[in-house]
Design an enzyme around this catalytic site. Structure first.
Site, PDB file in Angstrom:
ATOM      1  N   PRO A  10       2.351 -69.637 -52.523  1.00  0.00           N
ATOM      2  CA  PRO A  10       2.885 -69.910 -53.848  1.00  0.00           C
ATOM      3  C   PRO A  10       3.924 -71.022 -53.875  1.00  0.00           C
ATOM      4  O   PRO A  10       4.728 -71.162 -52.960  1.00  0.00           O
ATOM      5  CB  PRO A  10       3.506 -68.584 -54.273  1.00  0.00           C
ATOM      6  CG  PRO A  10       3.807 -67.872 -53.005  1.00  0.00           C
ATOM      7  CD  PRO A  10       2.720 -68.290 -52.048  1.00  0.00           C
ATOM      8  N   ASN A  11       3.842 -71.787 -54.930  1.00  0.00           N
ATOM      9  CA  ASN A  11       4.780 -72.856 -55.281  1.00  0.00           C
ATOM     10  C   ASN A  11       4.662 -74.104 -54.416  1.00  0.00           C
ATOM     11  O   ASN A  11       5.317 -75.102 -54.690  1.00  0.00           O
ATOM     12  CB  ASN A  11       6.231 -72.344 -55.278  1.00  0.00           C
ATOM     13  CG  ASN A  11       6.431 -71.230 -56.271  1.00  0.00           C
ATOM     14  OD1 ASN A  11       6.021 -71.352 -57.423  1.00  0.00           O
ATOM     15  ND2 ASN A  11       7.018 -70.137 -55.840  1.00  0.00           N
ATOM     16  N   ARG A  18       9.794 -79.705 -56.706  1.00  0.00           N
ATOM     17  CA  ARG A  18      10.653 -78.518 -56.582  1.00  0.00           C
ATOM     18  C   ARG A  18      11.690 -78.709 -55.486  1.00  0.00           C
ATOM     19  O   ARG A  18      11.354 -78.900 -54.325  1.00  0.00           O
ATOM     20  CB  ARG A  18       9.783 -77.307 -56.260  1.00  0.00           C
ATOM     21  CG  ARG A  18      10.560 -76.038 -56.034  1.00  0.00           C
ATOM     22  CD  ARG A  18       9.634 -74.878 -55.663  1.00  0.00           C
ATOM     23  NE  ARG A  18      10.426 -73.745 -55.250  1.00  0.00           N
ATOM     24  CZ  ARG A  18      10.167 -73.003 -54.195  1.00  0.00           C
ATOM     25  NH1 ARG A  18       9.111 -73.254 -53.452  1.00  0.00           N
ATOM     26  NH2 ARG A  18      10.941 -71.996 -53.884  1.00  0.00           N
ATOM     27  N   TYR A  23      12.990 -79.161 -49.822  1.00  0.00           N
ATOM     28  CA  TYR A  23      11.593 -79.269 -49.405  1.00  0.00           C
ATOM     29  C   TYR A  23      11.096 -80.697 -49.217  1.00  0.00           C
ATOM     30  O   TYR A  23       9.965 -80.894 -48.791  1.00  0.00           O
ATOM     31  CB  TYR A  23      10.691 -78.548 -50.418  1.00  0.00           C
ATOM     32  CG  TYR A  23      11.011 -77.080 -50.537  1.00  0.00           C
ATOM     33  CD1 TYR A  23      10.717 -76.200 -49.512  1.00  0.00           C
ATOM     34  CD2 TYR A  23      11.628 -76.580 -51.677  1.00  0.00           C
ATOM     35  CE1 TYR A  23      11.016 -74.858 -49.609  1.00  0.00           C
ATOM     36  CE2 TYR A  23      11.925 -75.230 -51.787  1.00  0.00           C
ATOM     37  CZ  TYR A  23      11.624 -74.379 -50.749  1.00  0.00           C
ATOM     38  OH  TYR A  23      11.922 -73.051 -50.854  1.00  0.00           O
ATOM     39  N   ASN A  74       1.495 -71.481 -44.266  1.00  0.00           N
ATOM     40  CA  ASN A  74       2.788 -71.512 -44.940  1.00  0.00           C
ATOM     41  C   ASN A  74       2.628 -70.578 -46.133  1.00  0.00           C
ATOM     42  O   ASN A  74       2.146 -70.984 -47.185  1.00  0.00           O
ATOM     43  CB  ASN A  74       3.151 -72.926 -45.380  1.00  0.00           C
ATOM     44  CG  ASN A  74       4.530 -72.984 -46.014  1.00  0.00           C
ATOM     45  OD1 ASN A  74       5.113 -71.969 -46.370  1.00  0.00           O
ATOM     46  ND2 ASN A  74       5.036 -74.196 -46.171  1.00  0.00           N
ATOM     47  N   ALA A  77       6.927 -67.611 -50.232  1.00  0.00           N
ATOM     48  CA  ALA A  77       7.684 -66.375 -50.451  1.00  0.00           C
ATOM     49  C   ALA A  77       6.926 -65.131 -50.001  1.00  0.00           C
ATOM     50  O   ALA A  77       7.547 -64.114 -49.679  1.00  0.00           O
ATOM     51  CB  ALA A  77       8.074 -66.251 -51.924  1.00  0.00           C
ATOM     52  N   HIS A  80       7.922 -63.093 -46.850  1.00  0.00           N
ATOM     53  CA  HIS A  80       9.014 -62.131 -46.846  1.00  0.00           C
ATOM     54  C   HIS A  80       8.687 -60.842 -47.594  1.00  0.00           C
ATOM     55  O   HIS A  80       9.534 -59.959 -47.690  1.00  0.00           O
ATOM     56  CB  HIS A  80      10.262 -62.780 -47.448  1.00  0.00           C
ATOM     57  CG  HIS A  80      10.457 -64.189 -46.999  1.00  0.00           C
ATOM     58  ND1 HIS A  80      10.782 -64.515 -45.695  1.00  0.00           N
ATOM     59  CD2 HIS A  80      10.319 -65.367 -47.656  1.00  0.00           C
ATOM     60  CE1 HIS A  80      10.847 -65.838 -45.582  1.00  0.00           C
ATOM     61  NE2 HIS A  80      10.571 -66.369 -46.750  1.00  0.00           N
ATOM     62  N   ASP A  87      -1.520 -57.695 -42.297  1.00  0.00           N
ATOM     63  CA  ASP A  87      -2.722 -56.965 -41.905  1.00  0.00           C
ATOM     64  C   ASP A  87      -3.947 -57.881 -41.831  1.00  0.00           C
ATOM     65  O   ASP A  87      -4.774 -57.753 -40.928  1.00  0.00           O
ATOM     66  CB  ASP A  87      -2.981 -55.808 -42.872  1.00  0.00           C
ATOM     67  CG  ASP A  87      -1.942 -54.694 -42.752  1.00  0.00           C
ATOM     68  OD1 ASP A  87      -1.137 -54.708 -41.797  1.00  0.00           O
ATOM     69  OD2 ASP A  87      -1.942 -53.812 -43.638  1.00  0.00           O
ATOM     70  N   GLU A  98       2.584 -69.424 -38.101  1.00  0.00           N
ATOM     71  CA  GLU A  98       3.343 -69.402 -39.367  1.00  0.00           C
ATOM     72  C   GLU A  98       4.229 -70.633 -39.391  1.00  0.00           C
ATOM     73  O   GLU A  98       4.832 -70.984 -38.380  1.00  0.00           O
ATOM     74  CB  GLU A  98       4.196 -68.134 -39.402  1.00  0.00           C
ATOM     75  CG  GLU A  98       5.152 -68.048 -40.566  1.00  0.00           C
ATOM     76  CD  GLU A  98       6.098 -66.851 -40.456  1.00  0.00           C
ATOM     77  OE1 GLU A  98       7.206 -66.945 -41.027  1.00  0.00           O
ATOM     78  OE2 GLU A  98       5.754 -65.845 -39.796  1.00  0.00           O
ATOM     79  N   HIS A 100       7.064 -73.158 -41.925  1.00  0.00           N
ATOM     80  CA  HIS A 100       7.897 -73.358 -43.124  1.00  0.00           C
ATOM     81  C   HIS A 100       8.520 -74.745 -43.052  1.00  0.00           C
ATOM     82  O   HIS A 100       8.879 -75.208 -41.967  1.00  0.00           O
ATOM     83  CB  HIS A 100       9.004 -72.311 -43.204  1.00  0.00           C
ATOM     84  CG  HIS A 100       8.474 -70.917 -43.222  1.00  0.00           C
ATOM     85  ND1 HIS A 100       7.960 -70.344 -44.352  1.00  0.00           N
ATOM     86  CD2 HIS A 100       8.343 -70.010 -42.222  1.00  0.00           C
ATOM     87  CE1 HIS A 100       7.544 -69.120 -44.059  1.00  0.00           C
ATOM     88  NE2 HIS A 100       7.749 -68.902 -42.775  1.00  0.00           N
ATOM     89  N   SER A 102      11.436 -75.599 -44.546  1.00  0.00           N
ATOM     90  CA  SER A 102      12.882 -75.444 -44.366  1.00  0.00           C
ATOM     91  C   SER A 102      13.162 -74.478 -43.218  1.00  0.00           C
ATOM     92  O   SER A 102      12.288 -73.711 -42.796  1.00  0.00           O
ATOM     93  CB  SER A 102      13.525 -74.925 -45.649  1.00  0.00           C
ATOM     94  OG  SER A 102      13.086 -73.608 -45.931  1.00  0.00           O
ATOM     95  N   ARG A 107      19.021 -70.133 -44.765  1.00  0.00           N
ATOM     96  CA  ARG A 107      18.959 -69.925 -46.211  1.00  0.00           C
ATOM     97  C   ARG A 107      19.350 -68.495 -46.573  1.00  0.00           C
ATOM     98  O   ARG A 107      19.951 -67.794 -45.775  1.00  0.00           O
ATOM     99  CB  ARG A 107      17.561 -70.296 -46.687  1.00  0.00           C
ATOM    100  CG  ARG A 107      17.256 -71.781 -46.363  1.00  0.00           C
ATOM    101  CD  ARG A 107      15.981 -72.261 -46.926  1.00  0.00           C
ATOM    102  NE  ARG A 107      16.020 -72.198 -48.384  1.00  0.00           N
ATOM    103  CZ  ARG A 107      14.936 -72.177 -49.138  1.00  0.00           C
ATOM    104  NH1 ARG A 107      13.733 -72.216 -48.593  1.00  0.00           N
ATOM    105  NH2 ARG A 107      15.031 -72.124 -50.452  1.00  0.00           N
TER     106      ARG A 107
END
Length: 149
Positions: A10-11, A18, A23, A74, A77, A80, A87, A98, A100, A102, A107
């Site tokens: 998302p995003n 953004r 970012y 990536n 959100a 978290h 799963d 995984e 990211h 940032s 953060r």
């Protein structure tokens, strides 16, 4: 060889707009172009996708089990919050990283825990767009060492 799935949550479609101080100013298309070039230099191809839907990410991870040689994710959100992604990554039974943009550990406290980290080979964060290239390089290394072993 099957492609590496580069999955974005998302995003991430808002990259470049953004919070550029966090970012960066590159768009998701810029990231995709960089990933394609880097993967090609390693002899890999990628299947690059983005969704704002957790269920769609789960479905893509399921698909990767048969159609991909690895996953760079990536999850934004959802990293978290999503046990479902954890799963799905366990069920995929293929190398996964995984990533990211940032450094999530610098953060907000809620970003310090990843539900998906225990289901992947490693985590890369804090290197901006280079985090994607590092994830692809890590997958290449895992795939190469798996062929030798």
């Amino acid at each position: 060889m099957k492609p590496v799935y580069v999955l974005n949550g998302p995003n991430l479609n808002m990259l470049g707009l953004r919070e550029p101080a966090v970012y960066g100013s590159e768009t998701l298309k810029d990231v995709e172009d960089r990933c394609r070039a880097h993967a090609s230099s390693l002899g890999l191809s990628i299947d690059f996708r983005q969704t704002n839907s957790e269920g769609e990410l789960v479905s893509w991870i399921h698909e990767a089990r048969d159609r991909a040689c690895g996953i760079a994710i990536n999850a934004g959100a959802y990293t978290h919050t999503s046990i479902a992604l954890h799963d799905a990554l366990k069920a995929a039974e293929c190398p996964a990283v995984e990533l990211h943009l940032s450094n999530v550990h610098k953060r907000e406290a809620f970003r310090h825990h990843s539900f998906i980290a225990p289901a992947v080979n490693g985590v890369i964060c804090g290197f901006g767009v280079n985090s994607y290239e590092l994830a692809i390089s890590a997958l290449h290394s895992i795939l190469t060492s798996n062929k030798k072993g």
